[in-house]
Design an enzyme around this catalytic site. Structure first.
Site, mmCIF file in Angstrom:
data_model
loop_
_atom_site.group_PDB
_atom_site.id
_atom_site.type_symbol
_atom_site.label_atom_id
_atom_site.label_comp_id
_atom_site.label_asym_id
_atom_site.label_seq_id
_atom_site.Cartn_x
_atom_site.Cartn_y
_atom_site.Cartn_z
ATOM 1 N N TYR A 121 0.841 -1.195 0.000
ATOM 2 C CA TYR A 121 0.000 0.000 0.000
ATOM 3 C C TYR A 121 0.875 1.243 0.000
ATOM 4 O O TYR A 121 1.881 1.300 0.707
ATOM 5 C CB TYR A 121 -0.878 -0.031 1.255
ATOM 6 C CG TYR A 121 -1.649 1.242 1.538
ATOM 7 C CD1 TYR A 121 -2.696 1.627 0.714
ATOM 8 C CD2 TYR A 121 -1.325 2.039 2.633
ATOM 9 C CE1 TYR A 121 -3.403 2.785 0.979
ATOM 10 C CE2 TYR A 121 -2.033 3.189 2.900
ATOM 11 C CZ TYR A 121 -3.068 3.562 2.075
ATOM 12 O OH TYR A 121 -3.769 4.712 2.336
ATOM 13 N N GLU A 130 -3.558 7.016 -4.526
ATOM 14 C CA GLU A 130 -3.480 5.990 -3.500
ATOM 15 C C GLU A 130 -3.494 4.638 -4.208
ATOM 16 O O GLU A 130 -4.342 4.405 -5.079
ATOM 17 C CB GLU A 130 -4.683 6.108 -2.563
ATOM 18 C CG GLU A 130 -4.700 5.104 -1.427
ATOM 19 C CD GLU A 130 -5.981 5.215 -0.599
ATOM 20 O OE1 GLU A 130 -5.897 5.123 0.627
ATOM 21 O OE2 GLU A 130 -7.070 5.389 -1.204
ATOM 22 N N GLU A 223 -5.250 -4.271 6.654
ATOM 23 C CA GLU A 223 -6.361 -3.333 6.840
ATOM 24 C C GLU A 223 -7.610 -4.106 7.254
ATOM 25 O O GLU A 223 -7.874 -5.208 6.758
ATOM 26 C CB GLU A 223 -6.654 -2.562 5.556
ATOM 27 C CG GLU A 223 -7.826 -1.610 5.712
ATOM 28 C CD GLU A 223 -8.191 -0.880 4.421
ATOM 29 O OE1 GLU A 223 -9.187 -0.149 4.425
ATOM 30 O OE2 GLU A 223 -7.481 -1.068 3.420
#
Length: 337
Positions: A121, A130, A223
């Site tokens: 990420y 992102e 996450e």
């Protein structure tokens, strides 16, 4: 279930006023700071939002509520756990500056039948992007809520390429940003392996999805969103598949910072290395800072974490850092090469 492919990671920057004041006093007094040997920091458990360095790796931890925690362990290892009281959290270890590096990772990841990801990420600026390379996930596939742009086959698997957009949402630069999210979602789930990052970057570019020219951090992240689960992941740079490299012996490597000349927009630091003639020193620059110049060492990188190695000019070198309003000294670690 909420579509997490169109939901950003809400990053918050923490400003530690006391740390800033202390750094300013040290710089003004010319106080010398000695860095401990790398890979020697004790385990550290995070339950509130933080970024920084630990045992030579950058880390990021963020949550908006509930009982999520992440423990920083030796080298690139971290473990995490969370439960349904947490609306959203994300954390992991990696590098302060993203690049086309080859990333390997191994460990355990327990998503259950929940909304959670295991992914490489990161963020870029100019433009603000992102991005995720999703290696594993629970009950919700992020490709369900994004626009598909094809596939890329790399590192023994096939990934779906996708894009989504966020409008007036939190990002690394504030609370109201408009940006795209780029996704590579692995069709064959796994919890250990190697990610050839350049192959994803190039596949995105071929699909018309262009990352920014200025990379922010890049981490191997866990996450969770309105879910429960756990992970225990080790990340490192380079190939190697599922076996982390052996821990290097730190020896007595120590790097000591001392103040050099200060100018209106930049400052010099001197670095003295002791304990070994074969060393790697990592300097973690703060937000807004960049490397302008260096001498007496081979230095790579310009922002985030920069690394210095001997170039035949001994064990003392120097750097010039553009402050951009941030006069804090960088963090420093040293390890024997």
């Amino acid at each position: 279930m909420t579509d997490t492919a169109t939901r950003p990671i809400r990053v918050r920057r923490m400003r530690l006023i006391l740390g800033t004041l202390c750094a300013a006093v040290l710089a003004a007094a010319g106080t010398m700071i000695a860095a401990p040997s790398a890979y020697a920091e004790a385990d550290r458990t995070l339950t509130s939002n933080a970024t920084g360095t630990h045992n030579g790796y950058f880390f990021s931890f963020w949550k908006d509520s509930g009982n999520a925690s992440m423990t920083l362990r030796a080298d690139g290892r971290y473990s995490s756990s969370w439960n349904n009281s947490t609306n959203n959290w994300v954390g992991g270890k990696g590098w302060a500056t993203g690049s086309r590096r080859t990333v390997s990772y191994s460990g355990t990841y327990n998503p259950g039948n929940n909304n959670t990801y295991l992914a490489l990420y990161g963020w870029t600026r100019n433009p603000l992007i992102e991005y995720y390379v999703v290696e594993n996930f629970g009950s919700y596939n992020p490709s369900s809520g994004a626009t598909r742009f094809g596939t890329v086959t790399t590192d023994g698997g096939t990934y779906d390429i996708l894009r989504s957009q966020r409008v007036n949402q939190p990002c690394i630069d504030g609370d109201r940003c408009t940006f795209y999210q780029f996704w590579s979602v692995r069709q064959q789930k796994r919890s250990s392996g190697t990610i050839t990052t350049a192959n994803h970057f190039d596949a995105w570019a071929r699909a018309g999805l262009q990352l920014g020219s200025n990379h922010s951090y890049q981490i191997m992240a866990t996450e969770g969103y309105q879910s429960s689960g756990s992970s225990d992941i080790t990340v490192w740079e380079g190939g190697g598949g599922t076996t982390p490299p052996p821990n290097p012996q730190p020896g007595n490597c120590t790097a000591t910072l001392s103040a050099g000349q200060t100018f209106g927009d930049r400052f010099n630091l001197n670095v003295a290395v002791s304990g070994t003639n074969n060393w790697t020193v990592a300097l973690g620059l703060g937000g807004g800072q960049s490397l302008q110049n260096s001498w007496n060492a081979a230095v790579s990188g310009t922002t985030g974490t920069i690394t210095a190695r001997p170039n035949g000019n001994g064990n003392n070198f120097g750097v010039t850092i553009m402050a951009n309003g941030n006069w804090n000294w960088p963090t420093v670690t040293c390890r024997s090469s």
